[in-house]
Enzyme design. Sequence first.
Site, PDB file in Angstrom:
ATOM      1  N   ILE A   1      -0.871  -4.959 -10.169  1.00 41.76           N
ATOM      2  CA  ILE A   1      -0.097  -4.117  -9.285  1.00 41.76           C
ATOM      3  C   ILE A   1      -0.997  -3.415  -8.264  1.00 41.76           C
ATOM      4  CG2 ILE A   1       1.750  -3.579 -10.926  1.00 41.76           C
ATOM      5  CD1 ILE A   1       0.247  -0.983 -11.638  1.00 41.76           C
ATOM      6  N   ASN A   2      -0.377  -2.938  -7.182  1.00 42.35           N
ATOM      7  CA  ASN A   2      -1.077  -2.033  -6.283  1.00 42.35           C
ATOM      8  C   ASN A   2      -1.031  -0.627  -6.923  1.00 42.35           C
ATOM      9  OD1 ASN A   2      -2.291  -0.910  -3.926  1.00 42.35           O
ATOM     10  ND2 ASN A   2      -1.336  -2.528  -2.702  1.00 42.35           N
TER      11      ASN A   2
ATOM     12  N   CYS B   1       0.854  -1.191   0.000  1.00 44.01           N
ATOM     13  CA  CYS B   1       0.000   0.000   0.000  1.00 44.01           C
ATOM     14  C   CYS B   1       0.893   1.246   0.000  1.00 44.01           C
ATOM     15  CB  CYS B   1      -0.884  -0.010   1.242  1.00 44.01           C
ATOM     16  SG  CYS B   1      -1.932   1.417   1.322  1.00 44.01           S
TER      17      CYS B   1
ATOM     18  N   GLY C   1     -11.010  -2.994  -9.815  1.00 43.81           N
ATOM     19  CA  GLY C   1     -11.308  -2.160  -8.654  1.00 43.81           C
ATOM     20  C   GLY C   1     -12.039  -0.898  -9.062  1.00 43.81           C
TER      21      GLY C   1
HETATM   22  C1  LIG Z   1     -10.214   3.386  -2.663  1.00 40.02           C
HETATM   23  C2  LIG Z   1      -9.219   2.278  -2.863  1.00 40.02           C
HETATM   24  C3  LIG Z   1      -8.902   1.451  -1.805  1.00 40.02           C
HETATM   25  C4  LIG Z   1      -7.962   0.423  -1.963  1.00 40.02           C
HETATM   26  N1  LIG Z   1      -7.669  -0.389  -0.919  1.00 40.02           N
HETATM   27  C5  LIG Z   1      -6.792  -1.414  -1.081  1.00 40.02           C
HETATM   28  C6  LIG Z   1      -6.520  -2.308  -0.011  1.00 40.02           C
HETATM   29  O1  LIG Z   1      -7.087  -2.224   1.076  1.00 40.02           O
HETATM   30  N2  LIG Z   1      -5.605  -3.290  -0.223  1.00 40.02           N
HETATM   31  C7  LIG Z   1      -4.953  -3.451  -1.426  1.00 40.02           C
HETATM   32  O2  LIG Z   1      -4.125  -4.360  -1.572  1.00 40.02           O
HETATM   33  N3  LIG Z   1      -5.222  -2.629  -2.467  1.00 40.02           N
HETATM   34  C8  LIG Z   1      -6.120  -1.623  -2.308  1.00 40.02           C
HETATM   35  N4  LIG Z   1      -6.399  -0.791  -3.361  1.00 40.02           N
HETATM   36  C9  LIG Z   1      -5.693  -1.018  -4.634  1.00 40.02           C
HETATM   37  C10 LIG Z   1      -6.520  -1.891  -5.587  1.00 40.02           C
HETATM   38  O3  LIG Z   1      -6.762  -3.163  -5.049  1.00 40.02           O
HETATM   39  C11 LIG Z   1      -5.817  -2.045  -6.938  1.00 40.02           C
HETATM   40  O4  LIG Z   1      -4.575  -2.693  -6.770  1.00 40.02           O
HETATM   41  C12 LIG Z   1      -5.591  -0.707  -7.616  1.00 40.02           C
HETATM   42  O5  LIG Z   1      -6.643   0.182  -7.342  1.00 40.02           O
HETATM   43  C13 LIG Z   1      -5.446  -0.839  -9.120  1.00 40.02           C
HETATM   44  O6  LIG Z   1      -6.597  -1.443  -9.684  1.00 40.02           O
HETATM   45  P1  LIG Z   1      -7.831  -0.601 -10.307  1.00 40.02           P
HETATM   46  O7  LIG Z   1      -7.242   0.432 -11.218  1.00 40.02           O
HETATM   47  O8  LIG Z   1      -8.669  -1.628 -10.988  1.00 40.02           O
HETATM   48  O9  LIG Z   1      -8.529   0.023  -9.139  1.00 40.02           O
HETATM   49  C14 LIG Z   1      -7.337   0.236  -3.219  1.00 40.02           C
HETATM   50  C15 LIG Z   1      -7.686   1.060  -4.294  1.00 40.02           C
HETATM   51  C16 LIG Z   1      -8.621   2.067  -4.129  1.00 40.02           C
HETATM   52  C17 LIG Z   1      -8.955   2.938  -5.310  1.00 40.02           C
END
Ligand SMILES: Cc1cc2nc3c(=O)[nH]c(=O)nc-3n(C[C@H](O)[C@H](O)[C@H](O)COP(=O)(O)O)c2cc1C
Length: 270
Positions: free
Chosen positions: A157-158, A98, A231
């Site tokens: 990726i995160n 994170c 996400g």
């Molecule tokens: C509001 C928000 C909260 C997130 N919380 C977490 C989390 O608790 N743990 C984690 O591993 N990734 C977290 N992420 C990252 C997502 O799991 C993901 O890796 C990242 O957003 C990229 O994917 P996306 O573009 O489809 O959202 C979070 C992302 C967002 C936008």
Amino acid sequence: MARVARNGADVVVTKSVGLEPRKGYPGPNITVSHSGLLNAVGLANPGIDSFLQELRILQRHNIPFVISVFGRTEKEISQVARIAVEAEPSALELNLSCPHAEISQIAHSPKLTGDFVSAVKDTVSIPVFAKLTPNASDIVAVGLAAEEAGADAIVAINTVQGMKIDIKQKAPVLANKVGGLSGPAIFPVAVRCIYDLYHVVSIPIIGVGGVSTWEDAVEMHLAGASAIQIGTATLRGLDVFADIREGVEEYLVREGFSKTSEIVGLAGGN
Ligand SMILES: Cc1cc2nc3c(=O)[nH]c(=O)nc-3n(C[C@H](O)[C@H](O)[C@H](O)COP(=O)(O)O)c2cc1C
């Protein structure tokens, strides 16, 4: 989470949970920027004990789920993992990455990543996924360390570390100043990471980062992702799962393939 599953997701991954309840950062903790979402939620969660109660809902609906866990030390993440398996998840995903919390540095280091993965693997007997960060200078070295430590899959990726500045206030928008960027803005970053990882690790890669259309999903599979997480695109509506599934299935038929696994990594070697 149950609604996500009913709308076409095969598996639901929970928000990350730690040992103790955690409030996260004060607001503003989320904003939009350049085709992306910038968040600094700060790992807000109710703590693993309360979380287990919420997960009963998923268990009642027979929805497969993965619990994302984090901890500041190997001992702490192992404690969370030990409790989390009581909910009978399909796997544990280790949030080692994170970008706006104190755990952000783990997945920058192959050594720390290996130590955290080993500690959890020694504690539980279900599959363990290591979630990596594009903010590391060498994500491939980190991925290899996760694999050597026994990770069953890599999640890449995160979010990408970023910042937005309010030009009237002349100050960062997020209370935490730094946040993690997600959504379409980071899609090419995710594809590059997956492509590079695919050519060195033998364990499956779960692709995540900016996927919002079936074309994105196909591209990520071609780069090397065996499965895909979505996400930010869910903010547009939960139809995204069914839309992407349908689009990928039609693409496979048009291109003469019978299953997704046949296109994984087809974009070529290094
Ligand atoms: C509001 C928000 C909260 C997130 N919380 C977490 C989390 O608790 N743990 C984690 O591993 N990734 C977290 N992420 C990252 C997502 O799991 C993901 O890796 C990242 O957003 C990229 O994917 P996306 O573009 O489809 O959202 C979070 C992302 C967002 C936008």
